[in-house]
Motif scaffolding. Structure first.
Motif, mmCIF file in Angstrom:
data_model
loop_
_atom_site.group_PDB
_atom_site.id
_atom_site.type_symbol
_atom_site.label_atom_id
_atom_site.label_comp_id
_atom_site.label_asym_id
_atom_site.label_seq_id
_atom_site.Cartn_x
_atom_site.Cartn_y
_atom_site.Cartn_z
ATOM 1 N N GLN A 1 0.862 -1.177 0.000
ATOM 2 C CA GLN A 1 0.000 0.000 0.000
ATOM 3 C C GLN A 1 0.902 1.232 0.000
ATOM 4 O O GLN A 1 1.778 1.376 0.873
ATOM 5 N N ARG B 1 -13.355 -6.183 3.372
ATOM 6 C CA ARG B 1 -12.074 -5.957 2.683
ATOM 7 C C ARG B 1 -11.002 -7.008 2.998
ATOM 8 O O ARG B 1 -11.123 -7.791 3.910
ATOM 9 N N GLU C 1 -9.439 -6.867 9.872
ATOM 10 C CA GLU C 1 -8.746 -6.501 8.646
ATOM 11 C C GLU C 1 -7.722 -7.590 8.309
ATOM 12 O O GLU C 1 -7.291 -8.353 9.178
HETATM 13 N N1 DQQ Z 1 -5.069 -0.955 5.187
HETATM 14 C C1 DQQ Z 1 -5.694 -1.058 3.894
HETATM 15 C C2 DQQ Z 1 -6.958 -1.815 4.121
HETATM 16 C C3 DQQ Z 1 -6.680 -2.567 5.351
HETATM 17 C C4 DQQ Z 1 -5.884 -1.615 6.170
HETATM 18 C C5 DQQ Z 1 -5.919 0.308 3.329
HETATM 19 C C6 DQQ Z 1 -5.045 -2.248 7.214
HETATM 20 O O1 DQQ Z 1 -7.251 -2.648 3.010
HETATM 21 O O2 DQQ Z 1 -7.858 -2.982 5.965
HETATM 22 O O3 DQQ Z 1 -4.681 0.973 3.119
HETATM 23 O O4 DQQ Z 1 -3.939 -1.462 7.581
#
Ligand code: DQQ
Length: 573
Positions: A76, A185, A240
């Motif tokens: 990410q 998610r 998550e």
């Molecule tokens: N970070 C992502 C999500 C997840 C979260 C978004 C966990 O998909 O749930 O940047 O750090």
């Protein structure tokens, strides 16, 4: 510096939107133009061998895999600033999990299904050796939907370009399935059973009940939700980045493919708890005929086991079929202020990839840095066996203390002053904050002072304390004490703690610590418990960092082995 602080303080208090995830999106902070000249050349906190890109914000590791002999790490990433913003998937490749080559951005807004961001997801290798990614996209209504992506050319060894399947999204909230569109998610790696059907988990919550929703597919494109989730637990909040994988019960450090079932394996279910930012796991049985999971110890909340008792979140494993290992990657967020991050020009690192397997007890996992990291070791120094009397401190000379790998083992023999353990001490983190480095006990604190300044104005202490409980058993507390880590007052200096399930008399107590400028990653009890800390010393930097072994208890302990290596720099960016 003054200018940046002023800007940040003016901007605080407005512009922050919560996107029902663990990250705040501050449109103002993220769009502040970021001239290269504002990034200080003096970078005492940049790591030398932990994964991080050249600049900007990173968080979760995504879609790790080995494909045709090359490791792929996606993550990410905010290409425009040092705070979280709707992410893209950045991409790096490696042949050894330590040295990484940056590749072009792999996934960015491309169609409605991910027009407002490409959140976390996982890789699955499909029959015919075709890699597929399932990840969470945010659609025009900011609903969380699951998106399928493939490499454009599977003959490109680096899989540089990716495309989204035309029929996306492949899983999405509807009035019928009543899935909460802002809590849906982070799909797992899928697994396929003998019926030829793929299964995948997606993290969610219903009210305050955390849940792993289960979907099935014959072709990886058309997915049907199974009515009952694989597993849920009340009051645990949003789950998550779920991860679900088998581990051999033979207690050997080898991994097993994600689709393996049978009596020779147990299953691990890990979730990242959004409410507390902890990665917790249980070990249990996968009842595949019932599409259910039953943990051996029946809870999935803050009392469960954690991969890491420090700053660590959103982790993910993958099976390396070349070396037969299950490898765990995780994100260690900064503990510094946004103003400090803006000055550094970056935020977030990943921990050293860890090999994970089931402990012989069957009750917990063991984690150990992948052996490839040892190629960076040089110039070892050792200390002969010796007694470390209460109140003593020894400097370890000849090692680059800001960039080191240290292994130390202690033998315990002097029990005359051992303290009684109180049954009310149920919270190890609290105990570590009450009984810090300077609080002398009967047996401990003893361990290492890392990233220490010469006059000990600054240090991060990693240590043990040993107690005797009513049942005559020993209780071992492991702490990472950041309270004196920096003269800078702004970082979060919370102390971390965990109880280590070892018999210290029979087995001794071991510590391995990977020190890398602003990260202290500590493995206690031969990998039974791990604590990662992020620290920002102002004096103990570069060559002014020192390393000490200490015993601030009244009883003596024995150093049975101690080797410290200077670490070379990895090629990362
Ligand atoms: N970070 C992502 C999500 C997840 C979260 C978004 C966990 O998909 O749930 O940047 O750090």
């Amino acid at each position: 510096m003054g200018l940046i602080l002023l800007l940040v303080s003016l901007l605080f208090g407005y512009g922050a939107i919560e996107l029902h995830a663990s990250h705040y999106f501050d449109s103002h902070l993220q769009s502040i133009p970021f001239p290269r000249s504002l990034i200080s050349d003096d970078q005492p906190y940049r790591t030398a061998y932990h994964f991080q890109p050249v600049k900007n914000w990173i968080n979760d590791p995504n879609g790790p895999m080995i494909y045709n002999g090359i490791y792929h790490l996606f993550y990410q990433y905010n290409p425009d600033g040092v705070v979280w913003a709707p992410p893209v998937w950045a991409h790096s490749t490696s042949t050894d999990l330590i040295n990484w080559t940056p590749q072009p951005i792999a996934i960015q807004p491309e169609m409605d299904a991910n027009i407002n961001g490409s959140w976390s997801g996982s890789a699955t290798i499909l029959p015919g050796n075709i890699p597929a990614m399932l990840f969470t996209g945010l659609n025009p209504k900011y609903e969380q939907v699951q998106v399928l992506a493939y490499p454009k050319d599977i003959n490109d060894p680096y899989l540089k370009e990716w495309f989204l399947a035309p029929n996306n999204p492949v899983m999405f909230p509807t009035p019928e399935n009543q899935i909460n569109a802002s809590s849906f998610r982070d799909p797992t790696t899928a697994w396929r059973l003998r019926d030829g059907i793929w299964r995948v988990l997606v993290g969610s919550k219903t009210g305050t009940t955390g849940t792993s929703l289960l979907f099935k597919s014959k072709d990886f494109v058309n997915w049907v939700q199974i009515k009952e989730p694989l597993y849920s637990y009340k009051l645990s909040g949003m789950w998550e980045c779920p991860d679900f994988f088998p581990v051999y019960i033979n207690c050997k450090p080898i991994g097993v493919d994600t689709s393996t079932i049978g009596h020779h394996v147990k299953h691990v279910l890990k979730n990242s708890l959004d409410d507390t930012k902890h990665d917790i796991y249980t070990i249990g049985t996968y009842l595949h005929e019932k599409e259910a999971y039953v943990p051996d110890v029946g809870f999935m909340n803050e009392s469960s086991l954690r991969y890491d008792y420090g700053k660590y979140y959103a982790s993910k494993t993958f099976f390396d079929d070349v070396t037969t290992r299950r490898i765990l990657l995780g994100w260690a967020n900064e503990s510094s202020s946004v103003a400090d991050d803006m000055e550094k020009g970056w935020s977030g690192i990943h921990t050293i990839p860890r090999n994970v397997w089931l402990d012989c007890s069957g009750k917990q996992l063991i984690q150990w840095p992948v052996s490839e990291i040892e190629a960076l070791r040089e110039k070892p120094i050792s200390v002969p066996h010796q007694v470390l009397k209460g109140g003593s401190i020894i400097e370890l000379h000849g090692v680059t203390a800001a960039q080191a790998d240290v292994e130390i083992s202690f033998g315990i023999h002097d029990l005359k002053n051992i303290e009684k353990f109180k049954a009310s001490w149920t919270d190890p983190q609290l105990l570590c904050s009450q009984k810090g480095t300077s609080v002398s006990g009967g047996l401990g604190p003893f361990g290492l002072l890392t990233l220490a300044s010469k006059g000990l104005e600054e240090y991060t202490a990693v240590f043990f304390r040993v107690f005797k409980a009513h049942n005559n058993k020993f209780v071992v507390l492991m702490c990472s004490d950041q309270s004196s880590s920096s003269l800078n007052q702004t970082p979060d200096k919370t102390s971390y703690g965990t109880f280590v399930g070892v018999n210290p008399i029979r087995e001794g107590l071991s510590l391995r610590i990977l020190i890398d400028h602003s990260v202290v990653e500590s493995f206690g009890g031969k990998g039974k418990n791990v604590i990662t800390a992020r620290v920002y010393p102002t004096m103990a930097i570069y060559d002014d960092a020192h390393l000490y072994v200490f015993n601030n208890g009244t009883g003596s302990v024995r150093i049975t082995s101690l080797t410290a290596w200077s670490m070379k720099k990895a090629r990362i960016a």
